[in-house]
Design a protein around this motif. Structure first.
Motif, PDB file in Angstrom:
ATOM      1  N   GLU A  53      -8.474  -8.417 -10.277  1.00 12.33           N
ATOM      2  CA  GLU A  53      -8.487  -7.489  -9.131  1.00 12.33           C
ATOM      3  C   GLU A  53      -9.331  -6.294  -9.314  1.00 12.33           C
ATOM      4  O   GLU A  53      -9.438  -5.924 -10.330  1.00 12.33           O
ATOM      5  N   TYR A  55     -10.838  -2.858  -7.471  1.00 13.13           N
ATOM      6  CA  TYR A  55     -10.954  -1.819  -6.265  1.00 13.13           C
ATOM      7  C   TYR A  55     -11.310  -0.579  -6.241  1.00 13.13           C
ATOM      8  O   TYR A  55     -10.847   0.320  -6.944  1.00 13.13           O
ATOM      9  N   SER A  57     -12.345   2.920  -4.737  1.00 14.65           N
ATOM     10  CA  SER A  57     -12.011   3.741  -3.761  1.00 14.65           C
ATOM     11  C   SER A  57     -12.831   5.059  -3.503  1.00 14.65           C
ATOM     12  O   SER A  57     -13.459   5.643  -4.301  1.00 14.65           O
ATOM     13  N   ASN A  79     -10.847   2.373   0.757  1.00  9.19           N
ATOM     14  CA  ASN A  79     -11.034   1.302  -0.509  1.00  9.19           C
ATOM     15  C   ASN A  79     -11.283   0.021  -0.208  1.00  9.19           C
ATOM     16  O   ASN A  79     -10.755  -0.689   1.073  1.00  9.19           O
ATOM     17  N   VAL A  81     -10.774  -3.938  -1.768  1.00 10.16           N
ATOM     18  CA  VAL A  81      -9.928  -4.646  -2.787  1.00 10.16           C
ATOM     19  C   VAL A  81     -10.436  -6.185  -2.759  1.00 10.16           C
ATOM     20  O   VAL A  81     -10.412  -7.004  -1.775  1.00 10.16           O
ATOM     21  N   ARG A  82     -10.819  -6.636  -4.025  1.00  7.40           N
ATOM     22  CA  ARG A  82     -10.950  -8.086  -4.395  1.00  7.40           C
ATOM     23  C   ARG A  82     -10.226  -8.583  -5.264  1.00  7.40           C
ATOM     24  O   ARG A  82      -9.982  -8.011  -6.473  1.00  7.40           O
ATOM     25  N   SER A  83      -9.658  -9.604  -5.128  1.00 10.18           N
ATOM     26  CA  SER A  83      -8.630 -10.287  -6.056  1.00 10.18           C
ATOM     27  C   SER A  83      -8.797 -11.890  -5.905  1.00 10.18           C
ATOM     28  O   SER A  83      -9.306 -12.361  -4.980  1.00 10.18           O
ATOM     29  N   ARG A 113      -9.907 -10.665   0.005  1.00 11.31           N
ATOM     30  CA  ARG A 113     -10.635  -9.506   0.124  1.00 11.31           C
ATOM     31  C   ARG A 113     -10.037  -8.588   1.239  1.00 11.31           C
ATOM     32  O   ARG A 113     -10.034  -9.137   2.432  1.00 11.31           O
ATOM     33  N   ASN A 115     -10.188  -4.590   3.212  1.00 14.55           N
ATOM     34  CA  ASN A 115     -10.743  -2.995   3.339  1.00 14.55           C
ATOM     35  C   ASN A 115      -9.800  -2.044   4.192  1.00 14.55           C
ATOM     36  O   ASN A 115      -9.413  -2.539   5.234  1.00 14.55           O
ATOM     37  N   GLU A 143      -8.268  -7.858   6.174  1.00 14.87           N
ATOM     38  CA  GLU A 143      -7.876  -8.653   5.170  1.00 14.87           C
ATOM     39  C   GLU A 143      -8.361 -10.026   5.345  1.00 14.87           C
ATOM     40  O   GLU A 143      -8.046 -10.613   6.528  1.00 14.87           O
TER      41      GLU A 143
END
Length: 322
Positions: A53, A55, A57, A79, A81-83, A113, A115, A143
């Motif tokens: 992951e 992320y 911010s 932020n 986030v990519r997981s 992914r 935002n 998302e």
């Protein structure tokens, strides 16, 4: 992380902070033998998990003082986030002489992914024994989840917009109280599938009573609305093992969480103690349920009648250095 601050005494304050976090768990694995007590058969189980992951911010805060009694505060946060999670689960018949048949072979590969953005503004004005706060908040969450194993992609958008007003008043030198009321519009959309919206009135109560110089009593109440997540409304059915699968539910709605807290504080010289009791009531919360469906145990989500929680906390502090 990096942080920048600007301060103009008595007029303006500005801060900006950038943070970057990451998680990498390349191996969270299990491999072993399981023996059945019913027929003494042995199964070799392999469960290999990989998760990562990333992320970054950005948070911004600005405060402008029009005078010593009037101020404007603006807060913004974003932020990304990519997981990536990957799981291989296998069950295989096992004998000492040879490898047996494969009983279960599960492979899940998921990339997500998201935002998230939030901006909140408050205007505050003070008088001798009163304070008024007017504010508004906009939150947006986007998302996208790709279920590579199943060749499916789901997108979810949710937003939470609201405005509120609070009034603080001091009654003598012992009691002060804050009363507030807000209104929120919460909406979530599963793209090309479902869309739901709810209006919510949010009351706020905060009270502080100074019994004497050493003893203080505080009481708080707040209402919050909670929107379902993408995992809870997803229509993609995923395998867990040879006997279990999981799938979301599309009939879920926003539910309310009521929180009431009572706190007693004692302070004397270098000693400080705090005892608090917090009661939380969830009205028709979302919970997981399991049922037998098409030859497997299917885990899904549904609204429960209610859920209650009581938390007790005691904290003590003694300052060694004055």
């Amino acid at each position: 992380g990096l942080e920048y601050m600007y301060y103009n005494p008595g007029k303006d304050f500005f801060s900006a902070e950038v943070q970057i976090f990451g998680i990498n768990k390349p191996h969270n694995d299990y491999e072993g033998l399981l023996r059945s007590t019913l027929d003494n058969s042995t199964v070799k189980v392999t469960d290999m998990n990989k998760y990562s992951e990333f992320y970054p911010s950005l948070s911004l805060y600005y405060q402008h003082n029009f005078s010593k009694d009037k101020m404007l505060m603006v807060y913004a946060y974003n932020n990304v986030v990519r997981s990536h999670s990957r799981r291989i689960y296998q069950e295989q018949e096992y004998t000492e002489s040879r490898a047996g048949d494969m009983l279960s072979d599960v492979f899940n590969d998921i990339r997500t992914r998201s935002n998230y953005a939030k901006i909140e503004a408050n205007y505050e004005q003070k008088w001798r024994n009163d304070r008024m706060t007017l504010g508004g908040c906009i939150e947006y969450d986007w998302e996208k989840t790709r279920y590579l194993t199943y060749g499916k992609t789901e997108r979810m958008r949710s937003n939470d917009n609201g405005a509120y007003a609070e009034w603080w008043h001091r009654y003598g030198n012992k009691l002060d109280m804050t009363l507030g009321l807000g209104v929120q519009h919460k909406k979530y959309t599963l793209v090309k599938s479902i869309s739901r919206a709810d209006w919510l009135f949010v009351p706020v109560l905060r009270m502080r009573y100074r019994i004497n110089d050493n003893n203080t009593l505080r009481a708080n109440y707040k209402l919050r609305g909670i929107t379902p997540s993408l995992a809870e409304v997803s229509s993609v059915r995923q395998e867990i093992d040879g006997m279990q699968e999981i799938e979301g539910a599309k009939n879920l709605t926003t539910y309310n969480m009521h929180t009431a807290q009572l706190t007693y504080e004692y302070s004397r010289k270098r000693f400080f103690g705090q005892l608090s009791a917090k009661y939380t009531y969830y009205d028709k919360p979302i919970g997981m349920e399991k049922r037998w469906h098409e030859g497997v145990v299917l885990s899904t989500y549904a609204h429960q009648r209610n859920r209650q929680r009581l938390d007790l906390q005691l904290s003590l502090r003694y300052e060694v250095l004055p």
